[in-house]
Design a protein around this motif. Structure first.
Motif, short mmCIF file in Angstrom:
data_model
loop_
_atom_site.label_atom_id
_atom_site.label_comp_id
_atom_site.label_asym_id
_atom_site.label_seq_id
_atom_site.Cartn_x
_atom_site.Cartn_y
_atom_site.Cartn_z
N GLU A 163 -85.97 50.64 27.69
CA GLU A 163 -86.22 49.55 26.75
C GLU A 163 -87.31 49.92 25.75
O GLU A 163 -87.26 49.49 24.59
CB GLU A 163 -86.59 48.28 27.51
N PHE A 164 -88.28 50.71 26.15
CA PHE A 164 -89.27 51.20 25.20
C PHE A 164 -88.61 52.07 24.14
O PHE A 164 -88.95 52.02 22.96
CB PHE A 164 -90.37 51.99 25.92
N MET A 165 -87.64 52.88 24.56
CA MET A 165 -86.89 53.71 23.61
C MET A 165 -86.12 52.84 22.63
O MET A 165 -86.07 53.11 21.42
CB MET A 165 -85.91 54.63 24.34
N ARG A 166 -85.51 51.77 23.14
CA ARG A 166 -84.72 50.88 22.29
C ARG A 166 -85.59 50.30 21.15
O ARG A 166 -85.12 50.12 20.03
CB ARG A 166 -84.13 49.76 23.13
N LEU A 167 -86.84 49.99 21.47
CA LEU A 167 -87.73 49.40 20.48
C LEU A 167 -87.91 50.30 19.26
O LEU A 167 -88.20 49.82 18.16
CB LEU A 167 -89.10 49.11 21.10
N ARG A 168 -87.73 51.61 19.44
CA ARG A 168 -87.94 52.56 18.35
C ARG A 168 -86.66 52.80 17.52
O ARG A 168 -86.71 53.50 16.51
CB ARG A 168 -88.43 53.91 18.88
N PHE A 169 -85.54 52.25 17.94
CA PHE A 169 -84.30 52.44 17.20
C PHE A 169 -84.43 51.85 15.79
O PHE A 169 -85.04 50.80 15.59
CB PHE A 169 -83.12 51.78 17.91
N ASN A 170 -83.83 52.51 14.84
CA ASN A 170 -83.82 52.02 13.46
C ASN A 170 -82.72 50.99 13.23
O ASN A 170 -82.86 50.12 12.37
CB ASN A 170 -83.64 53.19 12.49
N ASP A 171 -81.64 51.09 13.98
CA ASP A 171 -80.48 50.22 13.80
C ASP A 171 -80.69 48.91 14.59
O ASP A 171 -80.68 48.91 15.81
CB ASP A 171 -79.22 50.94 14.29
N ASP A 172 -80.85 47.81 13.88
CA ASP A 172 -81.10 46.53 14.53
C ASP A 172 -79.92 46.04 15.35
O ASP A 172 -80.09 45.21 16.25
CB ASP A 172 -81.47 45.47 13.48
N SER A 173 -78.71 46.52 15.06
CA SER A 173 -77.54 46.07 15.82
C SER A 173 -77.62 46.52 17.28
O SER A 173 -76.96 45.96 18.15
CB SER A 173 -76.25 46.61 15.19
N LEU A 174 -78.44 47.55 17.55
CA LEU A 174 -78.62 48.06 18.91
C LEU A 174 -79.71 47.31 19.68
O LEU A 174 -79.97 47.61 20.84
CB LEU A 174 -78.97 49.55 18.87
N LYS A 175 -80.34 46.33 19.00
CA LYS A 175 -81.50 45.65 19.59
C LYS A 175 -81.30 44.15 19.75
O LYS A 175 -82.25 43.37 19.73
CB LYS A 175 -82.74 45.94 18.76
N THR A 176 -80.03 43.71 19.94
CA THR A 176 -79.77 42.28 20.13
C THR A 176 -80.22 41.80 21.50
O THR A 176 -80.47 40.61 21.68
CB THR A 176 -78.27 41.98 19.96
N ILE A 177 -80.31 42.72 22.46
CA ILE A 177 -80.88 42.37 23.77
C ILE A 177 -82.38 42.61 23.70
O ILE A 177 -82.83 43.72 23.44
CB ILE A 177 -80.23 43.21 24.89
N LYS A 178 -83.15 41.55 23.92
CA LYS A 178 -84.60 41.61 23.85
C LYS A 178 -85.18 41.67 25.26
O LYS A 178 -84.84 40.85 26.11
CB LYS A 178 -85.15 40.38 23.13
N SER A 179 -86.03 42.64 25.49
CA SER A 179 -86.56 42.86 26.84
C SER A 179 -88.08 42.70 26.87
O SER A 179 -88.77 43.12 25.94
CB SER A 179 -86.20 44.26 27.34
N THR A 180 -88.55 42.12 27.95
CA THR A 180 -89.98 42.09 28.25
C THR A 180 -90.16 42.86 29.55
O THR A 180 -89.51 42.56 30.55
CB THR A 180 -90.49 40.66 28.41
N CYS A 181 -91.02 43.87 29.53
CA CYS A 181 -91.20 44.74 30.68
C CYS A 181 -92.52 44.43 31.38
O CYS A 181 -93.53 44.20 30.72
CB CYS A 181 -91.16 46.21 30.26
N TYR A 182 -92.48 44.46 32.70
CA TYR A 182 -93.66 44.15 33.50
C TYR A 182 -93.89 45.23 34.55
O TYR A 182 -92.94 45.81 35.07
CB TYR A 182 -93.50 42.79 34.20
N GLY A 183 -95.16 45.44 34.89
CA GLY A 183 -95.51 46.42 35.92
C GLY A 183 -95.30 45.93 37.32
O GLY A 183 -95.19 46.71 38.26
#
Length: 356
Positions: free
Chosen positions: A109-129
């Protein structure tokens, strides 16, 4: 001549193949090494433990196996080794970053945040330790809860409200770590004593030696995408795309682990292929396994991997698609996993050598 080393695990296994409809096995390492050996490669196959680390491997190419063993202890060793070799100047395939994303949904999910294409980021994630950290979640329901490390939908839950959410994050995050039954009982007893001390003497709650925080794995909380009756499994092998459809489990929102695979109807293929190509353009790597959802209006990238993903879509398929001159072209025929694997990396290596 290009220098290629293929690293296997302690059992000489290498990545994943599908022996039949149910069982997985190792790929044929001999077949892969012979494929490269017949071309301009000096190939060596060895186990991780057999690699001589006194040698400088600058400009060597490495293909390697990873691990999904519980606890990710062996995978951590592999990650350390790959990082070391990469810093030395070796070309690791995949690179250390892409290896970290395997069996690690947080880093994915951290990798997804760096994607340039917004169509790949419709799923929003919050990550916890930990599940304790996850108690702060306030982004609404329903929400999907996933452990950082799992496969086949294990430990994935759908929470419709706060009450369900609290129950599921504990189930998802809580783990038990002990060297044996004796250690487990002793640790549990010590924690009970510490809790009694803190109850009788509240002023000691902040003492480090009285910490009783539960052991927890990291986890991911995502927005729920309604209207998905299944997902599309797409494999990308060096310009070739293999697709299949996977239905959800009965009375469940999860497709992963259902085992119900179907051929993708022709009228659905182009949209799926276009979306899959978006990810292939985003990630510079010859092998990608991706799970894609379609809710009737939009496509959604559920998960992706660059190593150790299931190969059913390729091994079951009687055709594949390639994007040529602005359109999709279908090619009939059965593909051989080891040959496609080798062909894809050969093209990647040749392109890498001429990128300057």
């Amino acid at each position: 001549m290009k220098k290629l080393i293929i690293l296997t695990d302690e059992y000489s296994a290498f990545l994943v193949s599908k022996a039949d409809f149910r069982n997985f096995t190792s790929m044929d390492v001999l077949k892969i090494s012979q494929w490269f050996g017949e071309r301009d490669y000096n190939v060596r196959v060895c186990k991780f433990s057999e690699l001589d680390l006194s040698v400088n491997y600058r400009d060597y190419f490495f293909l390697y196996q990873t691990s999904e063993a519980p606890g990710a202890f062996y995978k951590r060793y592999i990650e350390d080794l790959i990082y070391f070799l990469e810093k030395q100047g070796a070309v690791m395939m995949p690179c250390h970053e892409y290896l970290k994303a395997h069996h690690n949904k947080v880093f994915m999910e951290f990798m997804r945040l760096r994607f340039n294409d917004d169509s790949l980021k419709t799923i929003k994630s919050t990550c916890y330790g930990s599940w304790v950290d996850a108690l702060t979640y306030d982004k609404g329901f329903p929400a999907v809860i996933k452990p950082a490390s799992s496969s086949a939908g294990v430990g994935v839950y759908l929470a419709h409200n706060r009450k369900e959410y609290k129950k599921y994050i504990k189930k998802t995050g809580r783990i038990i770590i002990a060297s044996g039954l004796k250690d487990l009982v002793l640790t549990s007893f010590k924690n009970l004593v510490k809790k009694i001390i803190k109850f009788l003497y509240p002023s000691r709650k902040g003492y480090v030696q009285l910490d009783t925080s539960p052991v927890s794995s990291a986890l991911v909380v995502q927005n729920f995408i309604p209207g998905l009756d299944g997902d599309y499994r797409v494999l990308y092998f060096g310009g070739r795309y293999y697709c299949m459809y996977r239905k959800n489990r009965p009375n469940d929102f999860r497709a992963s682990g259902s085992g119900m695979f179907f051929q993708v109807p022709d009228d659905e293929l182009e949209g799926i292929l276009d979306f899959a190509r978006n990810l292939a353009l985003e990630i510079d790597f010859p092998l990608i396994g991706m799970d894609i959802g379609f809710d009737g209006k939009s496509y959604h990238l559920i998960e992706f991997q660059m190593i150790n993903f299931g190969t059913s879509a390729l091994q079951r398929s009687k055709f594949w698609h390639e994007y040529q001159n602005g359109k999709w072209v279908k090619f009939e025929g059965k593909s051989n996993l080891e040959e496609e694997f080798s062909r894809s990396f050969d093209a990647f290596i040749n392109r890498y050598q001429h990128k300057d």
